[in-house]
Scaffold this active site. Structure first.
Site, PDB file in Angstrom:
ATOM      1  N   ASN A   1       3.006  -6.780  -0.725  1.00  0.00           N
ATOM      2  CA  ASN A   1       3.988  -6.285  -2.254  1.00  0.00           C
ATOM      3  C   ASN A   1       5.230  -5.219  -0.649  1.00  0.00           C
ATOM      4  O   ASN A   1       5.041  -4.703   0.020  1.00  0.00           O
ATOM      5  CB  ASN A   1       3.958  -4.249  -2.262  1.00  0.00           C
ATOM      6  CG  ASN A   1       4.302  -3.700  -3.556  1.00  0.00           C
ATOM      7  OD1 ASN A   1       5.455  -3.863  -3.212  1.00  0.00           O
ATOM      8  ND2 ASN A   1       3.883  -2.514  -3.121  1.00  0.00           N
TER       9      ASN A   1
ATOM     10  N   LYS B   1       7.483  -3.730  -1.514  1.00  0.00           N
ATOM     11  CA  LYS B   1       8.711  -2.307  -1.796  1.00  0.00           C
ATOM     12  C   LYS B   1      10.412  -2.528  -1.724  1.00  0.00           C
ATOM     13  O   LYS B   1      10.149  -3.990  -1.650  1.00  0.00           O
ATOM     14  CB  LYS B   1       7.551  -0.648  -0.915  1.00  0.00           C
ATOM     15  CG  LYS B   1       6.198  -1.357  -1.401  1.00  0.00           C
ATOM     16  CD  LYS B   1       5.824  -0.230  -0.349  1.00  0.00           C
ATOM     17  CE  LYS B   1       4.362  -0.140  -0.588  1.00  0.00           C
ATOM     18  NZ  LYS B   1       3.601   0.957  -0.078  1.00  0.00           N
TER      19      LYS B   1
ATOM     20  N   HIS C   1       1.813   0.654  -9.385  1.00  0.00           N
ATOM     21  CA  HIS C   1       1.694   1.587  -8.053  1.00  0.00           C
ATOM     22  C   HIS C   1       1.148   2.807  -7.710  1.00  0.00           C
ATOM     23  O   HIS C   1       1.964   3.200  -8.800  1.00  0.00           O
ATOM     24  CB  HIS C   1       2.689   0.278  -6.906  1.00  0.00           C
ATOM     25  CG  HIS C   1       2.457   0.994  -5.694  1.00  0.00           C
ATOM     26  ND1 HIS C   1       2.525   1.703  -5.579  1.00  0.00           N
ATOM     27  CD2 HIS C   1       1.489   0.077  -5.003  1.00  0.00           C
ATOM     28  CE1 HIS C   1       2.645   1.753  -3.930  1.00  0.00           C
ATOM     29  NE2 HIS C   1       1.891   0.620  -3.684  1.00  0.00           N
TER      30      HIS C   1
ATOM     31  N   GLU D   1       3.000   4.806  -5.780  1.00  0.00           N
ATOM     32  CA  GLU D   1       4.237   5.365  -5.964  1.00  0.00           C
ATOM     33  C   GLU D   1       5.158   5.749  -6.871  1.00  0.00           C
ATOM     34  O   GLU D   1       5.741   6.187  -7.453  1.00  0.00           O
ATOM     35  CB  GLU D   1       5.387   4.167  -5.041  1.00  0.00           C
ATOM     36  CG  GLU D   1       4.653   4.168  -3.628  1.00  0.00           C
ATOM     37  CD  GLU D   1       4.873   2.977  -2.773  1.00  0.00           C
ATOM     38  OE1 GLU D   1       5.175   2.045  -2.816  1.00  0.00           O
ATOM     39  OE2 GLU D   1       4.385   3.561  -1.512  1.00  0.00           O
TER      40      GLU D   1
ATOM     41  N   GLU E   1      -6.228   0.675  -4.734  1.00  0.00           N
ATOM     42  CA  GLU E   1      -5.628   1.414  -3.586  1.00  0.00           C
ATOM     43  C   GLU E   1      -5.285   2.469  -3.556  1.00  0.00           C
ATOM     44  O   GLU E   1      -5.072   3.108  -4.118  1.00  0.00           O
ATOM     45  CB  GLU E   1      -3.918   1.483  -3.686  1.00  0.00           C
ATOM     46  CG  GLU E   1      -3.500  -0.523  -3.531  1.00  0.00           C
ATOM     47  CD  GLU E   1      -2.292  -1.123  -3.018  1.00  0.00           C
ATOM     48  OE1 GLU E   1      -2.368  -1.239  -2.397  1.00  0.00           O
ATOM     49  OE2 GLU E   1      -0.868  -0.323  -3.826  1.00  0.00           O
TER      50      GLU E   1
ATOM     51  N   GLY F   1       0.514   2.891   3.544  1.00  0.00           N
ATOM     52  CA  GLY F   1       1.214   3.528   4.691  1.00  0.00           C
ATOM     53  C   GLY F   1       0.741   4.753   5.233  1.00  0.00           C
ATOM     54  O   GLY F   1       1.663   4.906   6.734  1.00  0.00           O
TER      55      GLY F   1
ATOM     56  N   SER G   1      -3.355   0.032   3.893  1.00  0.00           N
ATOM     57  CA  SER G   1      -3.315  -0.286   5.346  1.00  0.00           C
ATOM     58  C   SER G   1      -3.813  -1.320   5.468  1.00  0.00           C
ATOM     59  O   SER G   1      -4.419  -1.094   7.223  1.00  0.00           O
ATOM     60  CB  SER G   1      -3.732   1.052   6.775  1.00  0.00           C
ATOM     61  OG  SER G   1      -3.130   2.462   6.205  1.00  0.00           O
TER      62      SER G   1
HETATM   63  P1  13P Z   1       0.438  -0.257   3.657  1.00  0.00           P
HETATM   64  O1  13P Z   1      -0.032  -2.009   3.327  1.00  0.00           O
HETATM   65  O2  13P Z   1       1.872  -0.780   3.695  1.00  0.00           O
HETATM   66  O3  13P Z   1      -0.577   0.671   3.208  1.00  0.00           O
HETATM   67  O4  13P Z   1       0.446  -0.095   1.572  1.00  0.00           O
HETATM   68  C1  13P Z   1      -0.034  -0.898   0.925  1.00  0.00           C
HETATM   69  C2  13P Z   1       0.075  -0.201  -0.408  1.00  0.00           C
HETATM   70  O5  13P Z   1       0.420   0.476  -1.063  1.00  0.00           O
HETATM   71  C3  13P Z   1       0.467  -2.141  -1.192  1.00  0.00           C
HETATM   72  O6  13P Z   1       0.528  -1.972  -2.392  1.00  0.00           O
END
Ligand code: 13P
Length: 254
Positions: free
Chosen positions: A9, A11, A95, A97, A167, A173, A211
Site C-alpha cells: 500500500n 498510500k 483502511h 487512515e 492492521e 507507521g 510496520s
Molecule cells: P506501515 O507498514 O508503514 O506500518 O503501514 C501499514 C499499512 O497501513 C498498510 O496498509
C-alpha cells in the site's frame, strides 16, 4: 493451503518518476513469485501507468479505495467499474487512515465492500483497533463490529470472496509491529468470526499489516493464520519489499 499474498500500500507517496523506478526494480528483482501473489496499490492516478508497466508479469495492481456508488454526482470518488476498466483486480476498503482521517464508518466501508464485489473487484477489508481500544480490552469487540457490518450490508457469503487485513492502528507507521503471538491471536479470532457468519473461513486469506519489515516478516509468516502482509512504508523500497516477498516464499516451503 492458502496462497500467500504480499500487497504494497503506497498510500499518497511517489511521483510518476518514482513509480516507474520502483516498479522496474520490483519487476527486475522478482525471480518468479513461486506460489506467492504480489500486488501493488499505487495512488489512483498512477494505476494506469502501473498496469501498463506490469503488463504480462505476475504483479497485480489494486486500488486504495473504491466508491460505494456505481456512477453519478460523487465528486472525488472512483467507481469499481472504473477500476476494472484499467485492470485493477482488488481494492482496499476501510483502511484505518480512511476511517480515522476521513470519517469512514463501518457502514460506509461495508457499502464500499459490496459495491466492489458487485463489479468484480475483490475487496481487501482492513480491520483493526486503536491503542486506546486495545488498552481498554475492546480489541475483539471493535474488530468483530467491523466484520459484522460487512456481513449485514453485503451478506454473510460475501465475506468468503474477500481478503481481510488485520492492521492494528497502533502498529501502522510506528515501527512497532504487533508481536507474532498478538497477530496470530487476532487472526485466529477473525477466522472464527468469519466462521460464525457461516463462511468457510479456512479458505479466506488473512493479511497482517503494521510496520512489517523484512526482519520481522519471517516470524509473522510462520504463524498458522497469517497468509501474507499488507505493507506500507517498506513497500516503497524495492529491496525491503522484495525481502518480505522472499520471506513469504521461504515460509511456504519450510
Ligand atoms: P506501515 O507498514 O508503514 O506500518 O503501514 C501499514 C499499512 O497501513 C498498510 O496498509
Amino acid at each position: 493451503m492458502r496462497r500467500p499474498l504480499i500487497a504494497g500500500n503506497w498510500k499518497m507517496h511517489g511521483s510518476r518518476g518514482t513509480v516507474r523506478a520502483l516498479l522496474t526494480a520490483l519487476r527486475d528483482g522478482l525471480d518468479g513469485t513461486d506460489g506467492v501473489d504480489v500486488m501493488v496499490l499505487p495512488p489512483a492516478i498512477y494505476i494506469p501507468d502501473a498496469v501498463r508497466q506490469l503488463d504480462g508479469g505476475p504483479v497485480r495492481v489494486g486500488a486504495q479505495n473504491v466508491a460505494d456508488q456505481e456512477q453519478g454526482a460523487f465528486t472525488g470518488e472512483i467507481a469499481a467499474d472504473m477500476l476494472t476498466d484499467f485492470g485493477c483486480t482488488h481494492a482496499l476498503v476501510g483502511h484505518s487512515e480512511r476511517r480515522s482521517l476521513y470519517g469512514e464508518s463501518d457502514a460506509l466501508v461495508a457499502a464500499r465492500f459490496a459495491a466492489a464485489q458487485r463489479h468484480g473487484v475483490t475487496p481487501i477489508l482492513c480491520v483493526g483497533e486503536t491503542l486506546q481500544e486495545r488498552e481498554s480490552g475492546a480489541t475483539e469487540t471493535v474488530v468483530a463490529a467491523q466484520i459484522d457490518a460487512v456481513a449485514d450490508v453485503a451478506g454473510r457469503e460475501a465475506l468468503a470472496d474477500a481478503v481481510v487485513a488485520y492492521e492494528p492502528v497502533w502498529a501502522i507507521g510506528t515501527g512497532v509491529s504487533a508481536s507474532p503471538e498478538q497477530a496470530q491471536g487476532m487472526h485466529a479470532f477473525i477466522r472464527a468470526r468469519l466462521a460464525h457468519h457461516g463462511v468457510s473461513a479456512t479458505a479466506v486469506r488473512l493479511l497482517y499489516g503494521g510496520s512489517v519489515k523484512p526482519d520481522s516478516a519471517a516470524e509473522l509468516f510462520a504463524q498458522p493464520d497469517i497468509d501474507g502482509a499488507l505493507v506500507g512504508g517498506a513497500s516503497l523500497k524495492a529491496d525491503d519489499f522484495l525481502g518480505i516477498i522472499a520471506r513469504a516464499r521461504e515460509a511456504r516451503v519450510s
